[in-house]
Scaffold this motif. Structure first.
Motif, short mmCIF file in Angstrom:
data_model
loop_
_atom_site.label_atom_id
_atom_site.label_comp_id
_atom_site.label_asym_id
_atom_site.label_seq_id
_atom_site.Cartn_x
_atom_site.Cartn_y
_atom_site.Cartn_z
N ASP A 89 -7.36 23.13 9.98
CA ASP A 89 -6.27 23.68 9.16
C ASP A 89 -5.36 22.61 8.55
O ASP A 89 -4.66 22.89 7.59
CB ASP A 89 -5.40 24.62 10.01
CG ASP A 89 -6.22 25.77 10.60
OD1 ASP A 89 -7.10 26.27 9.88
OD2 ASP A 89 -5.98 26.13 11.76
N GLU A 90 -5.38 21.41 9.11
CA GLU A 90 -4.42 20.40 8.65
C GLU A 90 -5.09 19.03 8.59
O GLU A 90 -5.84 18.65 9.50
CB GLU A 90 -3.22 20.36 9.60
CG GLU A 90 -2.12 19.40 9.15
CD GLU A 90 -0.94 19.41 10.11
OE1 GLU A 90 0.01 18.65 9.89
OE2 GLU A 90 -0.98 20.20 11.09
N GLY B 147 -7.53 14.98 11.75
CA GLY B 147 -6.91 16.27 11.52
C GLY B 147 -7.71 17.40 12.12
O GLY B 147 -8.74 17.19 12.78
N THR B 148 -7.24 18.61 11.90
CA THR B 148 -7.91 19.81 12.38
C THR B 148 -8.50 20.56 11.20
O THR B 148 -8.38 20.13 10.04
CB THR B 148 -6.91 20.70 13.13
OG1 THR B 148 -5.90 21.14 12.20
CG2 THR B 148 -6.23 19.93 14.27
#
Length: 488
Positions: free
Chosen positions: A295-296, A292-293
Motif C-alpha cells: 500500500d505504501e 515499502g508495502t
C-alpha cells in the motif's frame, strides 16, 4: 550529481554496484559502497574452503579490484535516517560521521541465528564468513596432528569428533565435505584409523535438505552413513558446555569441533533505521525491490538479498518470500541496478520474478546431489554439475579462472594439508626470541657501615680534577666533585 549509497558489499550489494558501473552514463550518479570488509564472499564455496579444495582468497571478490568507478568505504553503517536522507557511518578507524545520500540501497546480508543453548556461544563456530571456513580447516588439521601422538582415550576421541548442527544445505555440505576431507587425510596419518574418526550431524526436524525431494534426502543420509557419518534426526542440541555434547535423546559425547549452521537472520543493523521492518526483522520490500508495502512506497530506498523480505512471485518461496540464498541475491542485485537506472531516467520498473531452477549440493570429492522438480541426479554426475554451476556463477572471469585452476591443481597434486592455525597469533614466534633492552642499572647501595657513621666523622669526598664542557651563560658549571658554581 545524485549520490547512491549501497549498504553492504555482499552478493546483492556487489552485483548492484557492478551493474550500475556498466549501465550508468558518465556523470549520471555517484555510487558509494560501505562495508567493513573489502571483499564479497562467495558463500557456496565455504564448505570447499573448509575442506581444502579451494584457496580461501579465491573464494572472495576484492571490491576495489572489480568496482573501479565506485567509492569503497571500509566502515559500518550504524544508523539510517531516511527522513533526512542521512546515514551514520562508523569507519574501522576514526570517528562516526554523517553521509548524505539521494538513493539508498540496503543489502547488509544476514548473520548466524543461534538459540540460547548453553555452551554454543562459547564453543561453536558458524559458517558465514571466509575466516570461519579457514578456522575450521585449520582446526581439523591441527587436531589430526595432536590425535596422532595420543593414545586411544577420551581426549583423542574428542579431537577426532566433528559435530555439525543444522541439516539444511549449508550444514549437509560442510558435514559431507569434512567427512571426505578427513577420510582423505588418513593416508598421511597411519596412526589414525577410519573408525577412530566420528562425525555427527544434529537436525531438529525429521528430515534434511528440505530443498530437495524426500527420496533424494534419504539417499544423502544413506550415502553419508556408508561413509561413516551419523545423522541424528528429530534431535535437539541441549548443551555444548566445555565441548560436551548433550542431545535431547539422552546421548552424550565430547567434540572439539562444533559447527553451527542452524539458520540465519537479517543483519541487526536494521534496528538503527527508520525504514519499515517486518516481524522477522527483515526489511519490507516490494516486488520491484523498492522499500515499502503493497500500500505504501518509501521513495528512494531499495532492498535485496538476505536482509530483505522480497515477495516470491513464482509461488515457491517459504511464507510467500524468496528464501535467503545466493541464487536470489545475485539476480536481485542485477535487477535492482536496472530499476535504479530506470528510476533515475523516469522509466518503468520491473518486478522480480525468478522460479527456482533447482538445487545442487556438493557432498565431498566425487559425490553430489541435484534436484529440479521431479528430476533427481545423484553421485558423480551431480558433483560435476555442482562444480560446473558454481564455477560459472562465481563473479568475474579472473575469479572463475582462479577457482577452476584450484580444482585442476588439486586433481593433479592433491589437496594441501598444512594447518596455518598459528596465523591467529603471528607475532608469537618473533616475540619469543626478540631481544629486549636490559633494565636500567640501579645505583649501588651505600655500605651499611658507612651509613651508620655520623656525618661529621665521614671521610671528605675526594676531589677530582675533572674538566667540564663549556656551559651556556647562566648555567651552573660542575668542577671536579664539588658543588655547582653559579656563573652569574
Amino acid at each position: 550529481m545524485p549520490r547512491i549509497l549501497i549498504v553492504g558489499g555482499g552478493y546483492a550489494g556487489f552485483y548492484t554496484a557492478w551493474k550500475l558501473e556498466k549501465w550508468l552514463r558518465p556523470g549520471e550518479a555517484e555510487v558509494t559502497v560501505v562495508d567493513p570488509l573489502p571483499y564479497m564472499t562467495y558463500q557456496p564455496f565455504l564448505p570447499e574452503v573448509a575442506a581444502g579444495s579451494i584457496e580461501p582468497r579465491h573464494a572472495i571478490v576484492p571490491l576495489r579490484r572489480h568496482l573501479k568507478k565506485t567509492a569503497i568505504v571500509a566502515a559500518k553503517v550504524t544508523g539510517i535516517d531516511h527522513a533526512s536522507k542521512t546515514a551514520t557511518i562508523t569507519p574501522n578507524i576514526g570517528e562516526p560521521y554523517e553521509f548524505a545520500y539521494d538513493q539508498i540501497v540496503v543489502t547488509a546480508g544476514s548473520v548466524s541465528r543461534t538459540f540460547p543453548i548453553p555452551g554454543v556461544a562459547d564453543e561453536a563456530i558458524g559458517l558465514k564468513t571466509i575466516e570461519e571456513a579457514v578456522a575450521i580447516r585449520d582446526r581439523i588439521l591441527t587436531n589430526m596432528d595432536k590425535a596422532a601422538r595420543l593414545p586411544i582415550g577420551p581426549e583423542r576421541d574428542r579431537l577426532l569428533t566433528v559435530v555439525v548442527v543444522g541439516g539444511g544445505f549449508a550444514g549437509i555440505e560442510i558435514f559431507a565435505e569434512l567427512r571426505s576431507f578427513v577420510s582423505g587425510l588418513l593416508k598421511q596419518y597411519p596412526e589414525i584409523k577410519f573408525e577412530d574418526t566420528h562425525f555427527h550431524l544434529i537436525e531438529a526436524m525429521g528430515r534434511i535438505m528440505p530443498e530437495v525431494s524426500l527420496p533424494t534426502s534419504l539417499w544423502v543420509i544413506k550415502n553419508l552413513a556408508e561413509r561413516g557419518a551419523q545423522i541424528h534426526l528429530d534431535t535437539q542440541l541441549k548443551s555444548a558446555v566445555g565441548g560436551v555434547i548433550e542431545l535431547s535423546t539422552g546421548e552424550s559425547f565430547e567434540s572439539d569441533t562444533i559447527i553451527w549452521t542452524a539458520g540465519v537472520m537479517a543483519s541487526p543493523m536494521l534496528k538503527g533505521t527508520d525504514l519499515p521492518i517486518e516481524e522477522r526483522g527483515r526489511l519490507q520490500v516490494r516486488p520491484d525491490l523498492r522499500v515499502g508495502t503493497a500500500d505504501e512506497i518509501v521513495a528512494d530506498a531499495w532492498g535485496a538479498g538476505d536482509v530483505s523480505a522480497v515477495p516470491d512471485l513464482s509461488g515457491g518461496g517459504v511464507g510467500g518470500f524468496c528464501v535467503p540464498n545466493a541464487q536470489h541475491a545475485v539476480r536481485q542485485g542485477r535487477l535492482m541496478a536496472k530499476n535504479i537506472v530506470a528510476a533515475l531516467r523516469g522509466e518503468a520498473l520491473v518486478e522480480y520474478n525468478h522460479k527456482n531452477a533447482g538445487a545442487v549440493a556438493g557432498l565431498g570429492i566425487g559425490v553430489g546431489a541435484f534436484q529440479s522438480g521431479k528430476i533427481a541426479i545423484k553421485g558423480l554426475p551431480a558433483w560435476f554439475m555442482h562444480r560446473g554451476y558454481h564455477g560459472l556463477a562465481m563473479p568475474t572471469w579472473e575469479r572463475k579462472i582462479r577457482v577452476i585452476g584450484n580444482w585442476v591443481f588439486n586433481f593433479v597434486l592433491g589437496r594441501d594439508i598444512a594447518s596455518l592455525e598459528a596465523r591467529v597469533t603471528p607475532r608469537a614466534a618473533f616475540e619469543a626470541f626478540a631481544s629486549r633492552p636490559r633494565p636500567a642499572a640501579e645505583a649501588p647501595a651505600e655500605p651499611a657501615a658507612a651509613a651508620k657513621k655520623p656525618a661529621a666523622k665521614r671521610a671528605p669526598a675526594k676531589k677530582t680534577a675533572e674538566k667540564s664542557l663549556p656551559s651556556p651563560e647562566g648555567a651552573p658549571i660542575v668542577v671536579g666533585g664539588g658543588d655547582p658554581v653559579d656563573t652569574k
